[in-house]
Design a protein around this motif. Structure first.
Motif, PDB file in Angstrom:
ATOM      1  N   LEU A   1       4.137  29.740 154.351  1.00  0.00           N
ATOM      2  CA  LEU A   1       3.548  30.701 153.417  1.00  0.00           C
ATOM      3  C   LEU A   1       3.389  30.136 152.015  1.00  0.00           C
ATOM      4  O   LEU A   1       2.444  30.480 151.301  1.00  0.00           O
ATOM      5  CB  LEU A   1       4.401  31.973 153.348  1.00  0.00           C
ATOM      6  CG  LEU A   1       4.341  32.908 154.550  1.00  0.00           C
ATOM      7  CD1 LEU A   1       5.306  34.066 154.348  1.00  0.00           C
ATOM      8  CD2 LEU A   1       2.919  33.428 154.749  1.00  0.00           C
ATOM      9  N   ALA A   2       4.319  29.282 151.605  1.00  0.00           N
ATOM     10  CA  ALA A   2       4.272  28.799 150.221  1.00  0.00           C
ATOM     11  C   ALA A   2       4.873  27.412 150.120  1.00  0.00           C
ATOM     12  O   ALA A   2       5.680  26.993 150.959  1.00  0.00           O
ATOM     13  CB  ALA A   2       5.026  29.757 149.308  1.00  0.00           C
ATOM     14  N   ARG A   3       4.495  26.711 149.096  1.00  0.00           N
ATOM     15  CA  ARG A   3       5.044  25.387 148.794  1.00  0.00           C
ATOM     16  C   ARG A   3       5.624  25.432 147.387  1.00  0.00           C
ATOM     17  O   ARG A   3       4.903  25.475 146.402  1.00  0.00           O
ATOM     18  CB  ARG A   3       3.952  24.324 148.897  1.00  0.00           C
ATOM     19  CG  ARG A   3       4.446  22.900 148.640  1.00  0.00           C
ATOM     20  CD  ARG A   3       3.331  21.896 148.932  1.00  0.00           C
ATOM     21  NE  ARG A   3       3.785  20.534 148.738  1.00  0.00           N
ATOM     22  CZ  ARG A   3       3.358  19.721 147.756  1.00  0.00           C
ATOM     23  NH1 ARG A   3       2.440  20.146 146.887  1.00  0.00           N
ATOM     24  NH2 ARG A   3       3.819  18.503 147.654  1.00  0.00           N
ATOM     25  N   PHE A   4       6.945  25.442 147.308  1.00  0.00           N
ATOM     26  CA  PHE A   4       7.620  25.506 146.017  1.00  0.00           C
ATOM     27  C   PHE A   4       8.079  24.137 145.523  1.00  0.00           C
ATOM     28  O   PHE A   4       8.252  23.941 144.323  1.00  0.00           O
ATOM     29  CB  PHE A   4       8.845  26.422 146.105  1.00  0.00           C
ATOM     30  CG  PHE A   4       8.507  27.878 146.182  1.00  0.00           C
ATOM     31  CD1 PHE A   4       7.538  28.442 145.374  1.00  0.00           C
ATOM     32  CD2 PHE A   4       9.176  28.704 147.076  1.00  0.00           C
ATOM     33  CE1 PHE A   4       7.240  29.791 145.447  1.00  0.00           C
ATOM     34  CE2 PHE A   4       8.882  30.063 147.160  1.00  0.00           C
ATOM     35  CZ  PHE A   4       7.905  30.603 146.341  1.00  0.00           C
ATOM     36  N   ALA A   5       8.331  23.208 146.447  1.00  0.00           N
ATOM     37  CA  ALA A   5       8.889  21.911 146.080  1.00  0.00           C
ATOM     38  C   ALA A   5       7.964  20.779 146.503  1.00  0.00           C
ATOM     39  O   ALA A   5       7.253  20.896 147.509  1.00  0.00           O
ATOM     40  CB  ALA A   5      10.257  21.725 146.746  1.00  0.00           C
TER      41      ALA A   5
END
Length: 389
Positions: free
Chosen positions: A163-167
């Motif tokens: 769902l998401a890429r934070f790092a």
């Protein structure tokens, strides 16, 4: 790609990926700074004759929040007759629900509410009252997140899967190019997911993200099951006796989405911003930096001058102080913040802070946008192996 982004991408490519096991990382380095910082903070409490926990201010605040929660719930379920009354009361109830998490459960879950373990346990279970799980939270937040902040594969709070890429270390998918737009809507679904899916999945599988944890048994399992039943009764069962299913589901959705937005944004402004780092182990099972320095590199404050925000979010706009001293009540964070910042300047270690809530939001937006771009390996990293050969 910015120099900072290139540096982080290079770090990610050079360092081995975190092993998704239950092994804890060992933080290396000199702990002189941490010992001195602890000495200064303890001196503040000793000289002022103050308790780190069992604050009368916190007890009063707890009473106000719980009274607001009960009053708004009763008025919404039993007395509201017009849509606008329901909407206003839903907003108040959503704020009160988030404040239970920020101010009461959070301190108690970290053993920072009281010196009495039984009281901490009782106050931690307010999370079960509002639909979460104090047991799962202990492992997910107090154990995995606080120990391994912003380390991919270890900190489950920065893992939203595809769902998401934070790092920088996380895999990039094509749809991440729009995550700075669509994630704001998904943040509102955070609490709904906890209520109806995540906690059950975690307990059944015995894992949180990539991390294994012991399934609840005995009293812990009883609290989990009874807590879910009580919450579902309060959120859906009891209201259905007095209102139509459409009305109940509508106002449940309003409360859950508003609560989810509050909880998600406070966390994101503390860790998923431009100022913070997302380090990787220097070798399997080891970090080069001391633990306290790691917390300072991976955490940011916001709105330190706003008494209103400090009250509303339970001092979690002082996340730096919280991560360094999780067992000190949030009531004291504004007072010890200057002590921490002064020590950081003296020892030449980072102290990240955004001046306002808006500045923190903007920084988070820019970080999401940066992480949404396809990874680019710096030319220097490509040429480095050739030079070694």
């Amino acid at each position: 790609m910015s120099p900072e982004s290139s540096h982080r991408t290079a770090q990610a490519a050079r360092s081995p990926h975190a092993d998704a096991s239950t092994d804890r990382l060992k933080f290396n380095g000199d702990n002189v700074f941490q010992r001195e910082l602890r000495r200064r903070v303890e001196a503040y409490f000793k000289h002022g004759g103050l308790k780190q926990r069992d604050s009368a201010r916190l007890y009063l605040k707890t009473a106000i929040i719980l009274a607001t929660f009960v009053a708004s719930y009763v008025l919404l379920v039993f007395f509201a007759t017009a849509w606008w009354q329901g909407l206003l009361l839903s907003i108040v109830l959503a704020v009160a629900t988030a404040q239970i998490g920020f101010n009461i459960q959070h301190d108690a879950g970290h053993q920072a509410f009281s010196e009495r373990r039984w009281l901490n346990k009782c106050m931690a279970m307010t999370l079960d009252l509002v639909g979460g799980s104090s047991y799962v939270w202990h492992w997910k937040h107090a154990h995995f997140h606080h120990t391994h902040t912003n380390i991919d594969g270890y900190d489950s709070d920065i893992n939203l899967g595809a769902l998401a890429r934070f790092a920088p270390q996380q895999k990039h998918y094509w749809h991440h190019r729009w995550q700075h737009i669509y994630l704001w809507a998904l943040y509102g679904l955070t609490v709904v997911s906890w209520h109806l899916h995540d906690d059950f999945r975690d307990v059944i599988t015995g894992s949180i993200g990539k991390r294994r944890f012991p399934r609840p048994r005995g009293k812990d399992l009883a609290v989990f099951v009874v807590g879910k039943l009580v919450f579902l009764t309060l959120a859906l069962g009891l209201p259905l006796l007095f209102h139509s299913i459409g009305t109940v589901l509508l106002f449940y959705a309003v409360i859950a989405v508003l609560t989810g937005l509050q909880l998600a944004l406070v966390f994101q402004l503390a860790h998923a911003v431009e100022e913070t780092e997302f380090p990787t182990p220097s070798e399997p099972g080891r970090m080069n930096t001391p633990w306290a320095i790691h917390q300072l590199e991976t955490t940011a404050n916001f709105s330190r001058d706003s008494r209103m925000i400090t009250w509303l979010v339970g001092g979690l706009n002082f996340q730096v102080e919280h991560h360094l001293f999780p067992r000190i009540s949030h009531i004291h964070y504004p007072a010890i913040s200057p002590i921490v910042e002064a020590a950081c300047r003296e020892y030449g270690v980072p102290y990240h802070a955004n001046a306002s809530f808006g500045a923190g939001l903007a920084s988070h937006y820019r970080w999401l946008r940066q992480m949404g771009r396809p990874e680019t390996v710096p030319a220097s990293l490509v040429l480095e192996p050739l030079a070694q050969n």
